[in-house]
Design a protein around this motif. Structure first.
Motif, PDB file in Angstrom:
ATOM      1  N   GLU A 147      -6.589  -5.692  -2.807  1.00  0.00           N
ATOM      2  CA  GLU A 147      -6.889  -4.444  -2.107  1.00  0.00           C
ATOM      3  C   GLU A 147      -7.243  -3.330  -3.102  1.00  0.00           C
ATOM      4  O   GLU A 147      -6.481  -3.032  -4.015  1.00  0.00           O
ATOM      5  CB  GLU A 147      -5.669  -4.044  -1.266  1.00  0.00           C
ATOM      6  CG  GLU A 147      -5.686  -2.632  -0.702  1.00  0.00           C
ATOM      7  CD  GLU A 147      -6.868  -2.383   0.216  1.00  0.00           C
ATOM      8  OE1 GLU A 147      -7.244  -3.287   0.970  1.00  0.00           O
ATOM      9  OE2 GLU A 147      -7.418  -1.260   0.159  1.00  0.00           O
TER      10      GLU A 147
ATOM     11  N   ILE B 248      -4.845  -0.430  -3.928  1.00  0.00           N
ATOM     12  CA  ILE B 248      -3.683  -0.742  -4.767  1.00  0.00           C
ATOM     13  C   ILE B 248      -4.073  -0.708  -6.236  1.00  0.00           C
ATOM     14  O   ILE B 248      -3.399  -0.100  -7.072  1.00  0.00           O
ATOM     15  CB  ILE B 248      -3.099  -2.112  -4.376  1.00  0.00           C
ATOM     16  CG1 ILE B 248      -2.440  -1.966  -3.002  1.00  0.00           C
ATOM     17  CG2 ILE B 248      -2.126  -2.614  -5.429  1.00  0.00           C
ATOM     18  CD1 ILE B 248      -1.729  -3.182  -2.517  1.00  0.00           C
TER      19      ILE B 248
ATOM     20  N   LEU C  66       0.831  -1.201   0.000  1.00  0.00           N
ATOM     21  CA  LEU C  66       0.000   0.000   0.000  1.00  0.00           C
ATOM     22  C   LEU C  66       0.865   1.250   0.000  1.00  0.00           C
ATOM     23  O   LEU C  66       0.569   2.235  -0.678  1.00  0.00           O
ATOM     24  CB  LEU C  66      -0.908   0.004   1.226  1.00  0.00           C
ATOM     25  CG  LEU C  66      -2.300  -0.581   0.996  1.00  0.00           C
ATOM     26  CD1 LEU C  66      -3.027  -0.736   2.312  1.00  0.00           C
ATOM     27  CD2 LEU C  66      -3.082   0.315   0.055  1.00  0.00           C
TER      28      LEU C  66
END
Lengths: 310, 567
Positions: free
Chosen positions: B475, B478, B451
């Protein structure tokens, strides 16, 4: 530009004054049923042995009244119509192709009326003798017929040429077979008329000669029909000009009758099946489309009328 | 504006039977012409007042119909020559550009041209890109570029690639991009110091990057040249593999490729000094337990370890050379009532401590080869990063060890870049199976690093080329931070997910049937993602694509490399 006004009633209603247009009725005619077989010996004729034509032309036209007009002629209001008409020739060989097509727009009204130019479209004036609706309709019919004849001449030779509708004497396309799908006149004497009911698909009646202002050979033929209905279901009438001998005409009749079977429409696709032939239906759809949008044309005419006022 | 571009040939006209809008319109294709998917077209519209607007677009759908047919079965009548009908083709066009930006619909009847040359460059914004990277070819072999400013961090960074394994060729495309960036010279002199770090996660696919591909056909080679690239292997590559289990010399654990591969591990001292313990607990499920508190407490103690020359440590008087000794030592401290609070933290339940110890022991078999000080000259086993491209092979490792390696390598790189504080030289990171390292749910130390890279890497010059089978499992932040989105073959359920909302519907459908070597590339400037092909790799991706070893043997390959030097 002559002063004119557009009738505010939609054209399909006709006009609140004047008569409705009359259909083109053929007056009762002298019919000779004993050309091929004596009337008493009439029986269905099987055409299956005739060659099916593989190169066939169909000629058809469509017309539409775009607006009813009122012309101011010598201080009097005279009725007229603005009509769009189109004609085309379709050749069915390996493919069905529209070989020729043309669109015309005309003002059908008495002398004194004039061509209307709406900018995008132009309605040519074709003078008529009276303002009678039948006369006006005949004017459109004759312009359309002329167009059909010109296009058929351009289309070149084929084994058979069908014209949708009755032939019109000397005005007709040479060698054409007239194809009539609706029956408004009973031509046959009763003893012969019964044979029509006996026809099976692919069979025709013997020839009969119709003598009016001009002569033609005619016959009835039954087209393929799944469910036999009333005796005249699936019956079409054909005619050819009586120029040659009856024997020659019979050969054409055989060939035309057997060839027509292939083009007959089916009920789920055409409400006038089987008589409304597929190529003709296709051509008519195409031509109607070529006539353009009536609402649009109507508006153009009204705008031209307003411009003429000013 | 510069002079008007040369015009391509007319292919059709805008139709008036479908709505023509500034974003999308249909064009009928003229007789003896054709338009295919992805064709780029151009047209004009003159505004009242005489100003002309150039409109550009991309074909996203083509259709053909019989006009004059009303029923499906009419086709038989038409082919038998009974019913007249006309065949007509029409193409749906999504607009890419208006010049100037007057968003008026293209007028029905307007002539549509195929855009070629300069016109195509305008349509796809290539002409405005000050520096651009070749990113593939169109179906008719015209080059497709992406704007470097959206890759190098100037205006955006990162690439995210989704696609089914095996057919989507995600890493190959990532390497194609890296190769294109390195080769295209877009960075000038500074570019020589740009580097790439590549994790090899599946078989030995990436272990031959330095070998030319003998199976590259001349026509494929010429596709490289048409992009301004040389069809060559990567000139400067170093390879690192984990040590072979049980090998006392820590020889690299590779199957086919041996020469030129070094083995990597971390010393016990590095493990203690650099807080690497946290990456042993990098599973998302770990974060839900109370381990992190224990992990941090233990790390604090380990930091006090004193280094010996060979990388071993002395902690509280005990010398530790190998990982299981260290684990046993930590376990002893946590189980001892006297030292427990000191090492594990206060008020930690015995259950949590036991669970921590169990997991720690569980890590031993997988990590004892990677964390050790029993091999001489450990400095030779640190991932050196001397070459332009560094390949770290983790495909033989189990998942826990893979996470550890990825976590540690990225963590160190991030720290280095952060300390350097400059964007250049750039570091490109190629990592497949992003869903393992940064899954959508939960958090873990690796996910935090990824991240960080995604969100701050842009200014630090760390460019992540992440790939995964399904973007929906990665995620969101990302994926969202990637300026360049790439999609290969998707399965149809995946293609329907929100993550692919940037693809028009037809392209989502198309993604389910795409062949290897075809990608849909979306870049910020271009409102329509483009389907591009990229040429067959010019570097070997398997042993049998590499030249035979006799030819291969150059100065580069030292048959003894990877072996520990004798004392």
């Amino acid at each position: 530009m002559a002063r004119f006004a557009v009738e505010s009633w939609s054209p399909e209603y006709g006009s609140p004054v004047g008569e409705e247009g009359q259909p083109d009725l053929v007056p009762a005619a002298a019919v000779d049923p004993s050309i091929e077989l004596p009337a008493a010996e009439w029986q269905p004729i099987d055409c299956a042995s005739a060659d099916i034509a593989t190169d066939v032309l169909f000629v058809d036209g469509v017309r539409r009244i775009d607006a009813r007009l009122w012309f101011d002629i010598d201080g009097r209001s005279r009725g007229g119509i603005a009509a769009s008409y189109a004609a085309g020739v379709i050749r069915c060989r390996d493919e069905a192709t529209i070989e020729q097509e043309a669109v015309g727009r005309g003002i059908f009204a008495m002398t004194g009326a004039a061509t209307i130019d709406c900018g995008k479209v132009r309605y040519e004036h074709h003078p008529t003798a009276t303002e009678d609706m039948e006369q006006l309709q005949r004017g459109i019919q004759s312009e359309m017929g002329r167009m059909e004849k010109d296009l058929a001449a351009k289309a070149g030779p084929a084994e058979l040429l069908f014209l949708d509708g009755p032939l019109r004497g000397g005005e007709s396309i040479p060698g054409a077979v007239g194809y009539i799908k609706s029956h408004q006149a009973g031509y046959l004497p009763d003893e012969a008329a019964g044979v029509v009911g006996q026809l099976r698909p692919g069979q025709r009646t013997p020839l009969f000669l119709i003598q009016q202002s001009w002569s033609r050979y005619s016959w009835y033929v039954r087209l393929p029909i799944d469910l036999p209905g009333h005796p005249w279901a699936g019956i079409a009438r054909c005619e050819v000009a009586a120029r040659g001998t009856a024997r020659e005409a019979a050969a054409v009749a055989n060939r035309a009758s057997v060839t027509l079977q292939r083009f007959a429409s089916t009920p789920h696709k055409d409400t006038r099946a089987p008589q409304n032939l597929f190529p003709i239906a296709g051509l008519e759809n195409h031509l109607r489309h070529r006539l353009g949008d009536r609402e649009f044309l109507y508006r153009q005419l009204r705008m031209a009328a307003l411009a003429g006022e000013g | 504006m510069d002079e008007k571009p040369a015009k391509g040939e007319a292919v059709g006209r805008v139709i008036g039977t479908e709505d023509s809008t500034p974003l999308e319109f249909w064009a009928a294709v003229g007789p003896n012409q054709f338009l295919q998917l992805d064709d780029v077209v151009a047209l004009e519209r003159t505004l009242p007042g005489g100003d002309s607007v150039e409109i550009y677009g991309v074909v996203t759908q083509v259709r053909a119909r019989h006009e004059g047919a009303r029923f499906d079965s009419d086709v038989f009548l038409i082919s038998e020559g009974v019913l007249p009908a006309e065949r007509v083709e029409a193409a749906r066009i999504l607009t890419t550009r208006y010049e100037p930006e007057v968003f008026v619909p293209p007028l029905p009847g307007s002539e549509v041209r195929k855009a070629r040359g300069v016109e195509r460059e305008r349509a796809l914004f290539f002409e405005g890109m000050t520096s651009r990277v070749p990113a593939g070819l169109s179906r008719s072999d015209e080059p497709f570029y992406i704007n470097l400013e959206f890759l190098d961090g100037t205006r955006g960074a990162h690439v995210n690639i989704s696609g089914v394994s095996g057919v989507a060729t995600k890493t190959t495309y990532a390497m194609f991009l890296v190769n294109a960036v390195f080769q295209s010279g877009v960075f000038g002199v500074e570019g020589q110091h740009n580097k790439a770090l590549v994790f090899n996660v599946k078989s030995e696919d990436l272990m031959y990057l330095d070998q030319p591909n003998v199976k590259l056909k001349p026509e494929q080679a010429s596709r490289y040249r048409s992009l301004g690239l040389e069809p060559a292997a990567f000139p400067s590559v170093e390879f690192w593999a984990p040590p072979r289990p049980g090998d006392r010399n820590a020889a690299p654990w590779t199957e086919r490729r041996h020469p030129g591969v070094g083995s990597f591990f971390w010393t016990i001292h590095e493990f203690c000094r650099d807080d690497l313990l946290q990456f042993l607990f990098a599973d998302v499920s770990d974060e839900r337990q109370q381990y992190p508190m224990v992990v941090h407490a233990v790390m604090a103690q380990l930091r006090k370890a004193r280094k010996l020359d060979d990388g071993a440590v002395v902690i509280e008087g005990k010398t530790i050379h190998v990982f299981d000794e260290l684990v046993r030592f930590i376990a002893d401290r946590l189980e001892d009532e006297e030292t427990k609070d000191f090492w594990g933290g206060r008020a930690i339940g015995q259950g949590t401590l036991n669970a921590f110890i169990r997991r720690l022991y569980g890590a031993v078999p997988h990590l004892k080869n990677l964390i050790r000080s029993d091999v001489p000259n450990p400095a030779a086993h640190a991932i050196a990063r001397q070459k332009q491209v560094t390949v770290v092979d983790i495909h033989n490792l189990n998942q826990r060890a893979q996470r550890f390696v990825v976590g540690v390598v990225l963590y160190r790189m991030f720290q280095t870049k952060e300390e350097a504080g400059t964007r250049l030289p750039l570091e490109f990171i190629v990592l497949d199976e992003m869903n393992k390292y940064a899954p959508r749910e939960g958090s873990s130390p690796i996910k935090e690093i990824l991240l960080d890279v995604a969100e701050r890497g842009r200014s630090l010059g760390m460019i992540l080329l992440g790939a995964e089978q399904t973007a929906s499992e990665v995620e969101r932040r990302i994926v969202a931070n990637a300026a360049i989105r790439v999609v290969g073959r998707l399965d149809s359920a995946e293609a329907g997910r929100d993550e692919y909302g940037f693809l028009p519907v037809v392209q989502r459908q198309r993604a389910t049937i795409m062949k290897p070597g075809t990608m849909i590339v979306s870049q910020p400037e271009l409102p329509v993602p483009m389907v591009v092909e990229f040429p067959f790799p010019s570097w070997a991706t398997r042993a049998d694509e590499a030249p035979p070893p006799t030819v291969r043997g150059g100065t580069d390959s030292d048959p003894f490399e990877g072996m520990a030097p004798e004392d």
